[in-house]
Design a protein around this motif. Structure first.
Motif, PDB file in Angstrom:
ATOM      1  N   ARG A   1       0.866  -1.188   0.000  1.00  0.00           N
ATOM      2  CA  ARG A   1       0.000   0.000   0.000  1.00  0.00           C
ATOM      3  C   ARG A   1       0.895   1.228   0.000  1.00  0.00           C
ATOM      4  O   ARG A   1       1.638   1.454   0.940  1.00  0.00           O
ATOM      5  CB  ARG A   1      -0.903   0.006   1.223  1.00  0.00           C
ATOM      6  CG  ARG A   1      -1.964  -1.041   1.188  1.00  0.00           C
ATOM      7  CD  ARG A   1      -2.879  -0.955   2.417  1.00  0.00           C
ATOM      8  NE  ARG A   1      -3.883  -1.982   2.342  1.00  0.00           N
ATOM      9  CZ  ARG A   1      -5.030  -1.859   1.676  1.00  0.00           C
ATOM     10  NH1 ARG A   1      -5.310  -0.735   1.075  1.00  0.00           N
ATOM     11  NH2 ARG A   1      -5.888  -2.856   1.636  1.00  0.00           N
ATOM     12  N   ILE A   2       0.773   2.008  -1.044  1.00  0.00           N
ATOM     13  CA  ILE A   2       1.567   3.219  -1.182  1.00  0.00           C
ATOM     14  C   ILE A   2       0.626   4.411  -1.026  1.00  0.00           C
ATOM     15  O   ILE A   2      -0.334   4.551  -1.792  1.00  0.00           O
ATOM     16  CB  ILE A   2       2.254   3.282  -2.573  1.00  0.00           C
ATOM     17  CG1 ILE A   2       2.997   1.988  -2.879  1.00  0.00           C
ATOM     18  CG2 ILE A   2       3.151   4.511  -2.678  1.00  0.00           C
ATOM     19  CD1 ILE A   2       4.101   1.650  -1.917  1.00  0.00           C
ATOM     20  N   PRO A   3       0.901   5.286  -0.034  1.00  0.00           N
ATOM     21  CA  PRO A   3       0.018   6.444   0.143  1.00  0.00           C
ATOM     22  C   PRO A   3      -0.014   7.308  -1.118  1.00  0.00           C
ATOM     23  O   PRO A   3       1.018   7.541  -1.756  1.00  0.00           O
ATOM     24  CB  PRO A   3       0.644   7.213   1.307  1.00  0.00           C
ATOM     25  CG  PRO A   3       1.498   6.207   2.017  1.00  0.00           C
ATOM     26  CD  PRO A   3       1.963   5.246   0.953  1.00  0.00           C
TER      27      PRO A   3
ATOM     28  N   PRO B   1      -4.101  14.344  -1.110  1.00  0.00           N
ATOM     29  CA  PRO B   1      -4.940  14.066   0.063  1.00  0.00           C
ATOM     30  C   PRO B   1      -6.365  13.693  -0.337  1.00  0.00           C
ATOM     31  O   PRO B   1      -6.927  14.256  -1.272  1.00  0.00           O
ATOM     32  CB  PRO B   1      -4.922  15.387   0.834  1.00  0.00           C
ATOM     33  CG  PRO B   1      -3.724  16.119   0.331  1.00  0.00           C
ATOM     34  CD  PRO B   1      -3.524  15.680  -1.085  1.00  0.00           C
ATOM     35  N   GLY B   2      -6.919  12.729   0.381  1.00  0.00           N
ATOM     36  CA  GLY B   2      -8.295  12.316   0.136  1.00  0.00           C
ATOM     37  C   GLY B   2      -8.434  11.172  -0.850  1.00  0.00           C
ATOM     38  O   GLY B   2      -9.502  10.584  -0.962  1.00  0.00           O
ATOM     39  N   PHE B   3      -7.384  10.858  -1.582  1.00  0.00           N
ATOM     40  CA  PHE B   3      -7.433   9.748  -2.524  1.00  0.00           C
ATOM     41  C   PHE B   3      -6.976   8.472  -1.827  1.00  0.00           C
ATOM     42  O   PHE B   3      -6.162   8.515  -0.906  1.00  0.00           O
ATOM     43  CB  PHE B   3      -6.548  10.023  -3.747  1.00  0.00           C
ATOM     44  CG  PHE B   3      -7.175  10.949  -4.746  1.00  0.00           C
ATOM     45  CD1 PHE B   3      -7.804  10.450  -5.875  1.00  0.00           C
ATOM     46  CD2 PHE B   3      -7.150  12.320  -4.544  1.00  0.00           C
ATOM     47  CE1 PHE B   3      -8.389  11.306  -6.788  1.00  0.00           C
ATOM     48  CE2 PHE B   3      -7.737  13.185  -5.447  1.00  0.00           C
ATOM     49  CZ  PHE B   3      -8.366  12.672  -6.573  1.00  0.00           C
ATOM     50  N   PRO B   4      -7.491   7.312  -2.253  1.00  0.00           N
ATOM     51  CA  PRO B   4      -7.097   6.057  -1.599  1.00  0.00           C
ATOM     52  C   PRO B   4      -5.639   5.700  -1.897  1.00  0.00           C
ATOM     53  O   PRO B   4      -5.057   6.178  -2.876  1.00  0.00           O
ATOM     54  CB  PRO B   4      -8.045   5.020  -2.207  1.00  0.00           C
ATOM     55  CG  PRO B   4      -8.493   5.613  -3.498  1.00  0.00           C
ATOM     56  CD  PRO B   4      -8.453   7.106  -3.316  1.00  0.00           C
ATOM     57  N   ASP B   5      -5.073   4.857  -1.037  1.00  0.00           N
ATOM     58  CA  ASP B   5      -3.719   4.360  -1.266  1.00  0.00           C
ATOM     59  C   ASP B   5      -3.659   3.643  -2.609  1.00  0.00           C
ATOM     60  O   ASP B   5      -4.646   3.091  -3.090  1.00  0.00           O
ATOM     61  CB  ASP B   5      -3.313   3.363  -0.174  1.00  0.00           C
ATOM     62  CG  ASP B   5      -3.145   4.010   1.182  1.00  0.00           C
ATOM     63  OD1 ASP B   5      -3.030   5.250   1.256  1.00  0.00           O
ATOM     64  OD2 ASP B   5      -3.138   3.262   2.176  1.00  0.00           O
ATOM     65  N   ARG B   6      -2.457   3.639  -3.198  1.00  0.00           N
ATOM     66  CA  ARG B   6      -2.239   2.848  -4.404  1.00  0.00           C
ATOM     67  C   ARG B   6      -1.880   1.440  -3.957  1.00  0.00           C
ATOM     68  O   ARG B   6      -1.128   1.249  -3.005  1.00  0.00           O
ATOM     69  CB  ARG B   6      -1.115   3.446  -5.254  1.00  0.00           C
ATOM     70  CG  ARG B   6      -1.560   4.767  -5.899  1.00  0.00           C
ATOM     71  CD  ARG B   6      -0.472   5.379  -6.735  1.00  0.00           C
ATOM     72  NE  ARG B   6       0.520   5.963  -5.820  1.00  0.00           N
ATOM     73  CZ  ARG B   6       1.805   6.100  -6.105  1.00  0.00           C
ATOM     74  NH1 ARG B   6       2.280   5.693  -7.253  1.00  0.00           N
ATOM     75  NH2 ARG B   6       2.621   6.641  -5.236  1.00  0.00           N
TER      76      ARG B   6
END
Length: 135
Positions: A42-44, A48-53
Motif C-alpha cells: 500500500r503506497i500512500p 490528500p483524500g485519494f485512496p492508497d495505491r
C-alpha cells in the motif's frame, strides 16, 4: 427505497442498515480477493483524500494479480461470493417487502412493473410516487 431522498432520511429507513452492511461486506470480500494483503504494497497517494495505491509486492505477485479480475472472480463464483450476494439480495428484497428467496426473474418483473408504474404517472406524478413507500 426511493432515489430522491436525502441520505440521512434514506439511512433512517429500517432496511437501510442491512443493505449498507451487506453491500459493504460484499465490497470488502471482493477487494480482499482482488488485492490480497500478502501480495500488495500500500503506497500512500500524494493527493490528500485519494485512496492508497495498491501495487504488487514482487513480479510473481504482479503476474498473479493481473489475472485477478472481477470477471474471473464471477466466472469462478466461490461460495463466499454467492453467499455475500445472497445476503445483499435478501436485504434488498426485505426493503421492498418481497420474499427473501425471490427469484431473479420475479424481482426483475416486479422492478419493471414498478418502473412502468412510475413512468406512467407522468413527470409530476412520478416525483410524487417516488416519495411513497415501496411495498
Amino acid at each position: 427505497m426511493t432515489p430522491n431522498l436525502p441520505v440521512a432520511e434514506a439511512r433512517a429507513h429500517p432496511a437501510a442498515e442491512a443493505i449498507e452492511t451487506a453491500a459493504r461486506r460484499l465490497n470488502e470480500l471482493r477487494n480482499a480477493w482482488l488485492y490480497p494483503e500478502n501480495r500488495i504494497d500500500r503506497i500512500p497517494e500524494v493527493v490528500p483524500g485519494f485512496p492508497d495505491r495498491l501495487l504488487p509486492n514482487n513480479p510473481d505477485a504482479g503476474r498473479e494479480l493481473s489475472t485477478r479480475t472481477l470477471t474471473s472472480l464471477y466466472n469462478e463464483k466461490p461460495t463466499w461470493l454467492v453467499e455475500a450476494h445472497r445476503t445483499l439480495d435478501a436485504a434488498v428484497a426485505a426493503a421492498y417487502v418481497w420474499p427473501t428467496d425471490i427469484s431473479d426473474e420475479e424481482a426483475l418483473e416486479r422492478l419493471f412493473a414498478l418502473n412502468q408504474e412510475r413512468a406512467g404517472a407522468g413527470a409530476v406524478g412520478a416525483a410524487e410516487t417516488l416519495d411513497e413507500p415501496v411495498g
